[in-house]
Design a protein around this motif. Structure first.
Motif, PDB file in Angstrom:
ATOM      1  N   LYS A  33       0.818  -1.212   0.000  1.00 48.26           N
ATOM      2  CA  LYS A  33       0.000   0.000   0.000  1.00 48.26           C
ATOM      3  C   LYS A  33       0.853   1.264   0.000  1.00 48.26           C
ATOM      4  O   LYS A  33       0.485   2.274  -0.585  1.00 48.26           O
ATOM      5  CB  LYS A  33      -0.941  -0.008   1.222  1.00 48.26           C
ATOM      6  N   GLU A  34       2.010   1.179   0.674  1.00 48.93           N
ATOM      7  CA  GLU A  34       2.874   2.352   0.747  1.00 48.93           C
ATOM      8  C   GLU A  34       3.576   2.613  -0.578  1.00 48.93           C
ATOM      9  O   GLU A  34       3.799   3.772  -0.966  1.00 48.93           O
ATOM     10  CB  GLU A  34       3.898   2.151   1.859  1.00 48.93           C
ATOM     11  N   SER A  35       3.902   1.537  -1.292  1.00 48.09           N
ATOM     12  CA  SER A  35       4.650   1.686  -2.543  1.00 48.09           C
ATOM     13  C   SER A  35       3.757   1.854  -3.760  1.00 48.09           C
ATOM     14  O   SER A  35       4.215   2.259  -4.816  1.00 48.09           O
ATOM     15  CB  SER A  35       5.573   0.483  -2.752  1.00 48.09           C
ATOM     16  N   ASN A  36       2.471   1.515  -3.614  1.00 45.44           N
ATOM     17  CA  ASN A  36       1.550   1.594  -4.750  1.00 45.44           C
ATOM     18  C   ASN A  36       0.303   2.354  -4.321  1.00 45.44           C
ATOM     19  O   ASN A  36      -0.456   1.882  -3.483  1.00 45.44           O
ATOM     20  CB  ASN A  36       1.183   0.188  -5.230  1.00 45.44           C
ATOM     21  N   SER A  37       0.107   3.512  -4.925  1.00 45.41           N
ATOM     22  CA  SER A  37      -1.039   4.340  -4.552  1.00 45.41           C
ATOM     23  C   SER A  37      -2.269   4.074  -5.405  1.00 45.41           C
ATOM     24  O   SER A  37      -3.304   4.709  -5.207  1.00 45.41           O
ATOM     25  CB  SER A  37      -0.655   5.823  -4.662  1.00 45.41           C
ATOM     26  N   ALA A  38      -2.174   3.125  -6.341  1.00 45.67           N
ATOM     27  CA  ALA A  38      -3.297   2.837  -7.235  1.00 45.67           C
ATOM     28  C   ALA A  38      -4.269   1.863  -6.575  1.00 45.67           C
ATOM     29  O   ALA A  38      -3.999   1.277  -5.512  1.00 45.67           O
ATOM     30  CB  ALA A  38      -2.785   2.266  -8.550  1.00 45.67           C
ATOM     31  N   VAL A  39      -5.397   1.663  -7.222  1.00 47.81           N
ATOM     32  CA  VAL A  39      -6.390   0.703  -6.738  1.00 47.81           C
ATOM     33  C   VAL A  39      -5.843  -0.705  -6.937  1.00 47.81           C
ATOM     34  O   VAL A  39      -5.388  -1.046  -8.035  1.00 47.81           O
ATOM     35  CB  VAL A  39      -7.717   0.864  -7.499  1.00 47.81           C
ATOM     36  N   PRO A  40      -5.860  -1.575  -5.920  1.00 49.68           N
ATOM     37  CA  PRO A  40      -5.332  -2.940  -6.059  1.00 49.68           C
ATOM     38  C   PRO A  40      -6.335  -3.846  -6.800  1.00 49.68           C
ATOM     39  O   PRO A  40      -7.005  -4.684  -6.199  1.00 49.68           O
ATOM     40  CB  PRO A  40      -5.141  -3.389  -4.608  1.00 49.68           C
ATOM     41  N   PHE A  41      -6.414  -3.679  -8.124  1.00 51.05           N
ATOM     42  CA  PHE A  41      -7.408  -4.392  -8.909  1.00 51.05           C
ATOM     43  C   PHE A  41      -7.235  -5.912  -8.816  1.00 51.05           C
ATOM     44  O   PHE A  41      -8.226  -6.651  -8.771  1.00 51.05           O
ATOM     45  CB  PHE A  41      -7.335  -3.955 -10.379  1.00 51.05           C
ATOM     46  N   ARG A  42      -5.994  -6.380  -8.802  1.00 49.19           N
ATOM     47  CA  ARG A  42      -5.765  -7.829  -8.772  1.00 49.19           C
ATOM     48  C   ARG A  42      -6.311  -8.434  -7.486  1.00 49.19           C
ATOM     49  O   ARG A  42      -6.994  -9.462  -7.518  1.00 49.19           O
ATOM     50  CB  ARG A  42      -4.263  -8.122  -8.905  1.00 49.19           C
ATOM     51  N   HIS A  43      -6.024  -7.818  -6.356  1.00 49.45           N
ATOM     52  CA  HIS A  43      -6.524  -8.334  -5.086  1.00 49.45           C
ATOM     53  C   HIS A  43      -8.048  -8.248  -5.026  1.00 49.45           C
ATOM     54  O   HIS A  43      -8.712  -9.175  -4.538  1.00 49.45           O
ATOM     55  CB  HIS A  43      -5.912  -7.547  -3.922  1.00 49.45           C
ATOM     56  N   LEU A  44      -8.605  -7.161  -5.527  1.00 49.48           N
ATOM     57  CA  LEU A  44     -10.054  -7.001  -5.488  1.00 49.48           C
ATOM     58  C   LEU A  44     -10.749  -7.980  -6.428  1.00 49.48           C
ATOM     59  O   LEU A  44     -11.880  -8.396  -6.172  1.00 49.48           O
ATOM     60  CB  LEU A  44     -10.433  -5.564  -5.838  1.00 49.48           C
TER      61      LEU A  44
END
Length: 234
Positions: A33-44
């Motif tokens: 989460k700290e390194s990626n500010s985008a929406v976590p589409f893969r996890h979702l």
């Protein structure tokens, strides 16, 4: 001066770099989460699929439940079929209501993924539960354990017990909500929760539709299959 000192201390604490540990799942998520500010589409997407699989078995049986109870010959009158169907239909959610808190405690103690994986194994079906495929020849779609047991039910109490155990061992909805909120940054947590609600709603909508379609296939094919004649709900 005292207030200024307190302010400086707070600033230093806020700017202090977080420490992450190796082989720590929670640290990996926080680092992501700290390194990626985008929406976590893969996890979702994984969340969406698992919740969909959890929702399908709840409603899939309702189109053919009346005929299942009728074939059990437990109802003395036709008017009593709905009475017994209510027990089978509610057994799943009754089992879930009794064990959801326990599964939440286990997920807090041992992690989300073990509970999610166990629940998916107990009831999962990527295509559809075998309790519906009871009506078809498509045995390669069979899910495992209690969906299969429900499909092999030859009497009322076996069906109720299978559904109850299926609900009792499906404790992944709470951990899935926690997981969805944990993999998302604060600004996307509402999106993660909405993904779960959307997937749950879709499962409850398409479940009866697919169940009714496969039930129709059963009525057309059961006369030519010895398996369907012996275990009609497989």
């Amino acid at each position: 001066m005292g207030e200024n000192d307190d302010h400086d201390v707070r600033e230093r604490l806020l700017k202090k770099k977080k420490k992450y540990y190796e082989n720590c799942p929670g640290c990996e998520i926080e680092l992501l989460k700290e390194s990626n500010s985008a929406v976590p589409f893969r996890h979702l997407f994984f969340v969406w699929v698992i919740v969909l699989c959890a929702a399908l078995p709840i409603s899939c049986l309702f189109p053919f439940l009346y005929f299942m109870i009728r074939d059990f010959h437990i109802a003395k009158r036709e008017e009593d079929i709905g009475y017994y169907a209510g027990y089978v239909g509610s057994a799943f959610m009754f089992g879930r209501a009794l064990t959801s808190i326990l599964w939440g405690m286990i997920a807090d103690r041992y992690g989300r993924k073990p509970v999610i994986m166990f629940g998916a194994m107990a009831m999962s079906n990527f295509s559809y539960p075998s309790s519906v495929l009871y009506y078809t020849y498509i045995d390669y779609y069979c899910s495992v354990v209690f969906n299969t047991l429900f499909g092999l039910s030859t009497n009322f109490w076996m069906a109720v017990s299978a559904r109850f155990l299926l609900g009792s061992l499906c404790g992944m909805l709470g951990p899935m909500r926690a997981y969805a909120s944990e993999v998302c940054r604060k600004e996307y947590q509402a999106l993660g929760m909405s993904i779960i609600s959307t997937s749950w709603g879709i499962g409850l909508v398409i479940g009866p539709a697919i169940g009714g379609f496969l039930a129709q296939l059963k009525m057309e094919k059961s006369h030519s299959s010895s398996l369907l004649s012996s275990y009609g709900f497989l």
